[in-house]
Design an enzyme around this catalytic site. Structure first.
Site, PDB file in Angstrom:
ATOM      1  CG  HIS A 274      -0.264   0.400   2.505  1.00 40.43           C
ATOM      2  ND1 HIS A 274      -0.035   1.715   2.877  1.00 40.43           N
ATOM      3  CD2 HIS A 274       0.223  -0.366   3.514  1.00 40.43           C
ATOM      4  CE1 HIS A 274       0.554   1.742   4.057  1.00 40.43           C
ATOM      5  NE2 HIS A 274       0.734   0.500   4.466  1.00 40.43           N
ATOM      6  CB  CYS A 275       1.330   4.235  -1.731  1.00 39.92           C
ATOM      7  SG  CYS A 275       0.172   4.083  -3.103  1.00 39.92           S
ATOM      8  CE  LYS A 276      -3.307  10.013   2.796  1.00 38.00           C
ATOM      9  NZ  LYS A 276      -3.083  11.413   2.343  1.00 38.00           N
TER      10      LYS A 276
END
Length: 542
Positions: A274-276
């Protein structure tokens, strides 16, 4: 067949059965054709200026609706026209759905589904990214078709086993906002915690799903918005590989990520990234691994990921994936998972060059052999490890004096001996053969307590014989000596002096006639010195 009121040609996919059309008004069925549209039933949820492609959930629903329509009594014996509005975007979405349906469910080859829509007028619009900037990179229906075909061939997609309810549940923001990209990867938006220890519903859904579905590694690419212990205390490994939003990772980062992912996949686990938002940076790393593993092109990879999770890979990240997709594919044949753990990825193992790996193994083996040789050749190893040390006994002076008058100090070994007799020599040499070729001298000394059985039984100093070793004994310094020399080939007995008292050398002389009597031709006789030892004399007259 009826012609369209607008200038969009009717495209035939299956003669007299399935057609693709475009109309700006609702069409009524005729005797030859039945009309069917899904434009309002399957809308695309745009991020900004993007409009498609429609995701795999839409494709599944489209297939269900199409099969239902084809099986209706009202459509039997008629051609079914699947139509949209004349908008290039809507036409592109519908054409893409129909082509993917033919690939996944009707098992058509890519060229078969692309031929009907090739060079149609007006052309179908290409798809853009979900970013806020101008679209400078596009993917076409052809890219989507080949992406679906490759995914089917690689066993990544099977609509017959697709769980629509699960897909549509977890893609919602309030239910976790994640998608299963492949059997190995899950892409999701970053969970958020308002306070430590508190879990909101989306985060709780994520944790429950990950535990139930054997997710063994979570990779975080953005700044900290939650406590990583929420994963680790559930036996899910968590690592940070953070880089700036909207940027692209270095190739070294990608090698570390792919190596870490391979370690988990080889153990049968899944990786969640995941990222933002779980779109851009997440798409870069997962896309790199998909290309590395399945051989996608950059466009195919982007198209496939957007079919599963719309909006993945944004802006310059598309160009980055295109520029390096050849590198990622070549790594499959030129790189290997290293055997040295990397702290940056939680002591998992990154990719490294196969040539460097082999060279390092050779160097390690060379050093190991050299170290072993040094251990084997060192004096310490020879004396303390390999050979048992020799312990020498100390002999007192009194005991040594007694030993000298009884047996020789050194043994002649296993002799092979014979006599050399000469008519012109008054003395006879006895040469004793020894295995180590060292000359040994034994002193035969006369003894008053024993007599020779061959010679007359008269006490004569020349008849007294015993064995003694060469030493400086004051008691026997006035007695006769007889020396036996030992070599590897023969034994020679030599008398060095006259009987005791007649010569200062005190060496016993044996007459020629007497020597012949003691060692007869063809006979073996033994002369015993009972006070100290036994000397066996044998040989033939030459």
């Amino acid at each position: 067949m009826h012609s369209s009121s607008v200038h969009v040609p009717l495209i035939e996919f299956l003669k007299n059965r399935i057609y693709l059309g475009a109309y700006d008004h609702h069409k009524r069925d005729t005797e030859d054709l039945a009309y069917f549209t899904v434009e309002d039933a399957l809308p695309y949820n745009a991020f900004y200026m993007d409009f498609g492609p429609l995701n795999i959930g839409h494709l599944y629903r489209f297939a269900v609706l199409l099969h239902k329509k084809l099986n209706e009594d009202s459509t039997q014996g008629k051609g079914l026209v699947i139509y949209s509005s004349t908008s290039p975007k809507e036409r592109a979405n519908l054409a893409c759905l129909l082509c993917c349906y033919m690939i996944l469910l009707q098992n058509w080859a890519p060229h078969q589904v692309l031929q009907p829509i090739a060079q149609i007028t007006p052309p179908l619009q290409a798809f853009r990214d979900a970013g806020y900037s101008s679209a400078d990179y596009e993917i076409t229906i052809q890219d989507v078709v080949y992406a679906m075909w490759r995914a089917k061939e690689r066993g990544m997609i099977d609509l017959a086993k697709f769980d629509l309810d699960e897909y549509e549940q977890y893609e919602r923001v309030d239910q976790g906002d994640f998608n299963v990209i492949s059997k190995d990867f899950i892409a999701f938006a970053s969970p958020q915690q308002s306070k430590r220890g508190g879990l909101n519903e989306p985060f709780q859904k994520v944790l429950e799903y990950f535990v139930e579905n054997n997710v063994q590694l979570v990779v975080r690419l953005n700044s900290h918005l939650y406590d990583a212990k929420e994963f680790t205390k559930r036996n899910i490994k968590h690592i940070d590989m953070i880089f700036d939003d909207g940027t692209c990772p270095t190739l070294e980062y990608v090698q570390k990520f792919i190596g870490a992912a391979e370690c988990i996949i080889n153990k049968g686990g899944k990786i969640a990234v995941h990222c933002k938002a779980g779109l851009g940076r997440t798409g870069c790393l997962i896309g790199a691994h998909l290309i590395y593993t399945h051989g996608f092109t950059a466009n195919e990879c982007i198209a496939y990921m957007r079919m599963i999770r719309p909006g993945m890979v944004v802006g310059p990240q598309q160009h980055w994936l295109y520029l390096h997709h050849d590198d990622f594919r070549s790594w499959r044949h030129t790189m290997i998972v290293d055997n040295r753990p990397d702290p940056l990825i939680g002591n998992l193992f990154p990719l490294c060059s196969y040539e460097d790996y082999k060279q390092r193994l050779k160097e390690a083996k060379r050093k190991e052999r050299l170290q072993l040789q040094q251990q084997l050749t060192s004096p310490l190893a020879d004396s303390s490890v390999i050979n048992t040390p020799i312990r020498r006994r100390k002999v007192s002076g009194a005991l040594a004096s007694k030993i000298q008058t009884v047996v020789p100090i050194e043994s002649p070994g296993q002799p092979r001996k014979y006599f050399e007799d000469s008519e012109d020599i008054d003395e006879v040499e006895m040469v004793n053969n020894s295995d180590d070729e060292n000359t040994m001298q034994d002193i035969i000394q006369s003894s008053p307590a024993r007599y020779d059985s061959v010679t007359p039984k008269t006490k004569d100093n020349s008849d007294w014989r015993v064995l003694r070793s060469i030493s400086t004994n004051n008691v026997s310094s006035q007695q006769s000596i007889h020396i036996i020399k030992t070599t590897t080939t023969k034994t020679v007995n030599e008398t060095l002096s006259s009987p005791p008292g007649t010569s200062p050398t005190n060496v016993l002389r044996v007459s020629k006639a007497r020597s012949k009597n003691r060692i007869a031709s063809g006979n073996s006789q033994t002369s015993r010195a009972h006070s100290g030892g036994v000397r066996k004399l044998s040989g033939k007259k030459h």
